[in-house]
Enzyme design. Structure first.
Site, PDB file in Angstrom:
ATOM      1  N   CYS A   1       0.838  -1.208   0.000  1.00 22.95           N
ATOM      2  CA  CYS A   1       0.000   0.000   0.000  1.00 22.95           C
ATOM      3  C   CYS A   1       0.872   1.256   0.000  1.00 22.95           C
ATOM      4  O   CYS A   1       1.429   1.617  -1.027  1.00 22.95           O
ATOM      5  CB  CYS A   1      -0.986  -0.026   1.162  1.00 22.95           C
ATOM      6  SG  CYS A   1      -2.330   1.184   0.988  1.00 22.95           S
TER       7      CYS A   1
ATOM      8  N   GLU B   1      -1.549  -8.923   3.724  1.00 24.99           N
ATOM      9  CA  GLU B   1      -1.536  -9.203   5.170  1.00 24.99           C
ATOM     10  C   GLU B   1      -2.937  -9.392   5.733  1.00 24.99           C
ATOM     11  O   GLU B   1      -3.105  -9.981   6.807  1.00 24.99           O
ATOM     12  CB  GLU B   1      -0.798  -8.082   5.930  1.00 24.99           C
ATOM     13  CG  GLU B   1      -1.578  -6.812   6.166  1.00 24.99           C
ATOM     14  CD  GLU B   1      -1.561  -5.840   4.999  1.00 24.99           C
ATOM     15  OE1 GLU B   1      -1.875  -4.648   5.205  1.00 24.99           O
ATOM     16  OE2 GLU B   1      -1.241  -6.260   3.872  1.00 24.99           O
TER      17      GLU B   1
ATOM     18  N   HIS C   1      -3.586  -5.595  -0.093  1.00 21.71           N
ATOM     19  CA  HIS C   1      -3.163  -5.931   1.271  1.00 21.71           C
ATOM     20  C   HIS C   1      -3.127  -7.438   1.509  1.00 21.71           C
ATOM     21  O   HIS C   1      -4.070  -8.010   2.061  1.00 21.71           O
ATOM     22  CB  HIS C   1      -4.108  -5.273   2.280  1.00 21.71           C
ATOM     23  CG  HIS C   1      -3.946  -3.792   2.385  1.00 21.71           C
ATOM     24  ND1 HIS C   1      -3.079  -3.200   3.274  1.00 21.71           N
ATOM     25  CD2 HIS C   1      -4.542  -2.780   1.695  1.00 21.71           C
ATOM     26  CE1 HIS C   1      -3.143  -1.890   3.148  1.00 21.71           C
ATOM     27  NE2 HIS C   1      -4.014  -1.610   2.198  1.00 21.71           N
TER      28      HIS C   1
END
Length: 200
Positions: free
Chosen positions: A71, A176, A174
């Site tokens: 990001c 994660e 993202h």
């Protein structure tokens, strides 16, 4: 997690001792780093973080250490390499594609096309990928030494690498948030870890 500092001696020690670096999401990258005046739509910036990450990135780049940017991380890579950003997508790049989703953040909301023969393509063996999305800034002008590895349905660059380096990747989505349920997110982290382990 590293201490917030712009002390070059401390950052040089970090750059030399660490095997890999993960640049996470967070505040907007200041437009002043790419010689633009902040617009009214530009969000909160952190001068100290901008300074630290720019200095550290250049040290990591010089040492050819593995770095993964997520990001804000992809945006920082692009700016540090001489590119620019859209300061605010809704006002500068209107689109029907959802780039700022609501929870749950692990749910995919749009697709990206992966550039054939790019390192990301070679890793995932896929031409398209469903991704989550939570950002209001994005790459505008791609940095001269960067290579686009994935592009969203509406034409935004969503993944980059620096071909002359062993592993400097930036991802706009993202992984994660989705690694527990998405094998492609796990593969990206596994490749980063593998490259970092090779430094140890």
């Amino acid at each position: 997690m590293l201490p917030l500092t712009s002390d070059k001696e401390n950052l040089q020690q970090i750059a030399e001792e660490m095997d890999g670096f993960l640049c996470t999401g967070g505040q907007d990258v200041s437009p002043r780093l790419y010689e633009q005046k902040p617009s009214e739509k530009c969000g909160l910036c952190c001068k100290e973080r901008d300074e630290m990450e720019t200095i550290l990135f250049r040290m990591v780049y010089k040492r050819d250490k593995p770095l993964l940017g997520i990001c804000r991380g992809i945006q920082l890579i692009n700016v540090a390499m001489g590119g620019t950003l859209y300061q605010d997508l809704p006002s500068e790049y209107p689109t029907d594609i959802e780039h700022h989703q609501s929870p749950p953040y692990n749910s995919p909301v749009h697709s990206v096309d992966i550039v054939e023969h790019s390192p990301l393509y070679e890793l995932l063996k896929a031409k398209t990928l469903k991704v989550n999305s939570y950002h209001h800034q994005a790459i505008h002008m791609l940095a001269p030494k960067a290579l686009a590895m994935a592009v969203s349905e509406d034409g935004l660059i969503e993944a980059v690498c620096i071909p002359e380096k062993k592993f400097i990747w930036g991802i706009q989505w993202h992984p994660e948030f989705s690694y527990q349920t998405d094998k492609n997110s796990r593969a990206i982290f596994s490749e980063f870890i593998r490259m970092a382990e090779n430094e140890g």
